[in-house]
Design a protein around this motif. Structure first.
Motif, short mmCIF file in Angstrom:
data_model
loop_
_atom_site.label_atom_id
_atom_site.label_comp_id
_atom_site.label_asym_id
_atom_site.label_seq_id
_atom_site.Cartn_x
_atom_site.Cartn_y
_atom_site.Cartn_z
N GLY A 1 0.78 -1.23 0.00
CA GLY A 1 0.00 0.00 0.00
C GLY A 1 0.81 1.27 0.00
N VAL A 2 2.10 1.18 -0.35
CA VAL A 2 2.94 2.38 -0.35
C VAL A 2 2.73 3.17 -1.63
CG1 VAL A 2 5.28 3.28 -0.16
CG2 VAL A 2 4.64 1.22 1.09
N ILE A 3 2.65 2.48 -2.75
CA ILE A 3 2.37 3.13 -4.04
C ILE A 3 1.16 2.46 -4.68
CG2 ILE A 3 4.81 3.70 -4.39
CD1 ILE A 3 4.90 1.46 -6.53
N ALA A 4 0.59 3.12 -5.68
CA ALA A 4 -0.53 2.54 -6.42
C ALA A 4 -0.15 2.19 -7.85
CB ALA A 4 -1.71 3.53 -6.43
N ALA A 5 0.92 2.77 -8.35
CA ALA A 5 1.28 2.63 -9.77
C ALA A 5 1.69 1.20 -10.11
CB ALA A 5 2.43 3.58 -10.11
N LYS A 6 1.32 0.79 -11.33
CA LYS A 6 1.77 -0.48 -11.88
C LYS A 6 2.25 -0.24 -13.31
CE LYS A 6 0.54 -5.20 -13.12
NZ LYS A 6 -0.44 -6.31 -13.06
N SER A 7 3.35 -0.87 -13.68
CA SER A 7 3.88 -0.70 -15.03
C SER A 7 2.87 -1.15 -16.07
CB SER A 7 5.18 -1.51 -15.19
OG SER A 7 6.20 -0.98 -14.39
N ILE A 8 2.66 -0.31 -17.08
CA ILE A 8 1.75 -0.69 -18.17
C ILE A 8 2.49 -1.49 -19.23
CG2 ILE A 8 0.28 1.34 -17.82
CD1 ILE A 8 1.76 2.29 -20.59
N ALA A 9 3.83 -1.40 -19.23
CA ALA A 9 4.65 -2.11 -20.21
C ALA A 9 6.08 -2.13 -19.70
CB ALA A 9 4.58 -1.45 -21.59
N ALA A 10 6.84 -3.09 -20.21
CA ALA A 10 8.25 -3.18 -19.84
C ALA A 10 9.07 -3.58 -21.05
CB ALA A 10 8.44 -4.20 -18.71
N VAL A 11 10.36 -3.25 -20.99
CA VAL A 11 11.31 -3.73 -21.98
C VAL A 11 12.45 -4.42 -21.22
CG1 VAL A 11 10.77 -1.96 -23.68
CG2 VAL A 11 12.60 -1.54 -22.02
N ILE A 12 13.20 -5.27 -21.92
CA ILE A 12 14.32 -5.96 -21.29
C ILE A 12 15.39 -4.96 -20.85
CG2 ILE A 12 16.23 -7.58 -21.69
CD1 ILE A 12 13.62 -9.00 -21.41
N GLY A 13 15.67 -3.98 -21.70
CA GLY A 13 16.74 -3.03 -21.43
C GLY A 13 18.05 -3.51 -22.03
N GLY A 14 19.12 -2.79 -21.74
CA GLY A 14 20.40 -3.14 -22.35
C GLY A 14 20.44 -2.74 -23.81
N GLY A 15 21.37 -3.32 -24.56
CA GLY A 15 21.56 -2.96 -25.96
C GLY A 15 20.30 -3.11 -26.79
N GLY A 16 19.93 -2.03 -27.48
CA GLY A 16 18.73 -2.03 -28.31
C GLY A 16 17.44 -2.10 -27.53
N GLY A 17 17.54 -2.07 -26.18
CA GLY A 17 16.35 -2.21 -25.35
C GLY A 17 15.85 -3.63 -25.25
N VAL A 18 16.55 -4.57 -25.90
CA VAL A 18 16.10 -5.96 -25.96
C VAL A 18 17.17 -6.92 -25.43
CG1 VAL A 18 14.45 -5.60 -27.84
CG2 VAL A 18 16.86 -6.08 -28.38
N GLY A 19 18.05 -6.43 -24.56
CA GLY A 19 19.03 -7.30 -23.93
C GLY A 19 20.28 -7.54 -24.74
N GLY A 20 20.62 -6.61 -25.62
CA GLY A 20 21.78 -6.80 -26.48
C GLY A 20 23.09 -6.90 -25.75
N THR A 21 23.17 -6.42 -24.51
CA THR A 21 24.42 -6.51 -23.74
C THR A 21 24.35 -7.62 -22.68
OG1 THR A 21 23.52 -4.74 -22.35
CG2 THR A 21 25.09 -4.10 -24.06
N MET A 22 23.32 -8.46 -22.73
CA MET A 22 23.15 -9.53 -21.75
C MET A 22 23.30 -10.88 -22.42
SD MET A 22 19.78 -8.51 -19.59
CE MET A 22 19.32 -6.80 -19.48
N GLY A 23 23.52 -11.90 -21.59
CA GLY A 23 23.49 -13.27 -22.07
C GLY A 23 22.06 -13.80 -22.07
N THR A 24 21.90 -15.00 -22.56
CA THR A 24 20.55 -15.59 -22.66
C THR A 24 19.92 -15.81 -21.29
OG1 THR A 24 21.57 -17.78 -22.80
CG2 THR A 24 21.01 -16.70 -24.88
N ASP A 25 20.74 -16.13 -20.27
CA ASP A 25 20.19 -16.35 -18.93
C ASP A 25 19.58 -15.07 -18.37
OD1 ASP A 25 21.00 -18.96 -19.04
OD2 ASP A 25 22.75 -18.70 -17.74
N GLY A 26 20.25 -13.95 -18.58
CA GLY A 26 19.72 -12.68 -18.09
C GLY A 26 18.42 -12.30 -18.78
N ILE A 27 18.38 -12.47 -20.09
CA ILE A 27 17.15 -12.15 -20.84
C ILE A 27 16.01 -13.05 -20.37
CG2 ILE A 27 16.09 -12.20 -23.13
CD1 ILE A 27 18.87 -11.43 -24.26
#
Length: 347
Positions: free
Chosen positions: A190-216
């Motif tokens: 009950g501290v906040i009410a907001a909920k994400s309407i969408a998410a991206v992986i992040g990293g390179g290209g916003g799709v995990g380009g700088t991560m390995g497969t386990d991180g994605i």
């Protein structure tokens, strides 16, 4: 000779009377400059003082929840990295870490007065209650994410939350405790009410380009367990197009403000000048050098004010906040943020 006629002396020309309008303008400018100096020195009470204190207290409550959550999972960081024991710093390097990160900057963002300072900046815009605010957060700055949400909700505005899940070092880097896990726990308590309407992986290209497969895979799993739609469009321009469309649809109208926390591709795009964007932009069109513009540049091009929480050292200096404070300051004491405490009411 009339009394109003100036006396003449040898070698002296009498000055003509100063027009009343000029005197009035000079007086008004003098008062304005005095008020500006007094405000800068914290000698005036900020008009939003009450909301500032409530936002900072909301962030304090969120910190308590996040600290308990991290401790329960055995992920608390050593005092060398989290000397104030906030629970708002994560592990140095994991499978979901996207890049290097400065722990001092992360610690600066854990100061509850950051939420208060944001209230002050937002209040300047005089947004009506219920106005949608696009809040773009990343796993990199847990404290700044919470500060932004606390400020927006305290002012009665509507946060439209978009999350980039990857994190630079010492952010929400633990696969068992991603930003979405923290956000969900804060909402459940009950501290906040907001909920994400969408998410991206992040990293390179916003799709995990700088991560390995386990991180994605770990971040995809986090989005699934919290029921948050994951946007993985390619190339970057298509990803940002989709996020902009989703944000506009969730807002139901043009957002009155964009607040960004961190340096995600979703927010900055791939612009070469992304890291140099100022902490606050109002009535200024930002440009993108050598790359694809992110949500910040798009918002400014739509004449939307932007608050950008990334360069914490510069932001702290500009907003009167201490850099890397140990211990954390008491809420309401920083006059550069809050001004003078309001005078007690006379009974």
């Amino acid at each position: 000779m009339r009394a109003s006629t100036p006396i003449r002396y040898a070698g002296h020309e009498p000055l003509s009377p100063t027009p009343f309008v000029a005197l009035a303008v000079a007086a008004a400018l003098s008062v304005a400059m005095w008020q500006l100096v007094e405000a800068r020195l914290g000698r005036l009470t900020h008009p939003a003082h009450g909301e500032m204190v409530r936002a900072a207290q909301k962030m304090q409550a969120a910190t308590q929840v996040a600290r308990a959550q991290r401790a329960e999972l055995g992920l608390s960081q050593p005092p060398a990295f989290d000397p104030n024991r906030t629970g708002l710093l994560g592990s140095e390097f994991t499978e979901t870490t996207t890049s290097l990160g400065d722990p001092a900057a992360k610690r600066t963002a854990t100061n509850p007065d950051l939420a208060a300072a944001l209230v002050g900046r937002i209040a300047e815009l005089e947004l009506a209650r219920g106005t949608p605010v696009l809040v773009v957060v990343s796993g990199s700055f847990i404290g700044a994410n919470i500060a932004a949400i606390a400020a927006v909700e305290t002012l009665g505005l509507k946060p439209v939350l978009v999350s980039s899940l990857g994190a630079s070092m010492h952010g929400a880097t633990d696969a068992a405790l991603t930003w979405l896990d923290i956000e969900t726990e804060l909402r459940a308590k009950g501290v906040i009410a907001a909920k994400s309407i969408a998410a991206v992986i992040g990293g390179g290209g916003g799709v995990g380009g700088t991560m390995g497969t386990d991180g994605i895979a770990a971040l995809r799993a986090a989005a699934r367990r919290h029921g948050v739609p994951l946007v993985e469009n390619r190339p970057v321009e298509a990803l940002i197009d989709r996020l902009y469309t989703l944000g506009a649809a969730a807002a139901g109208d043009r957002p009155g403000l964009l607040i960004n926390s961190g340096g995600s591709v979703a927010a900055l795009g791939t612009c070469a000048n992304g890291a140099t964007l100022p902490p606050m932009t109002r009535g200024q069109v930002l440009t993108c050098t050598d790359g694809t513009p992110g949500l910040i540049v798009r918002a400014s091009n739509a004449d939307m004010p932007v608050l950008h929480l990334l360069n914490m050292r510069a932001l702290a200096a500009d907003w009167g906040l201490p850099f890397d404070p140990v211990p954390l300051p008491m809420v309401g004491n920083n006059r550069a943020v809050y001004g003078m405490p309001p005078k007690p009411r006379q009974r």
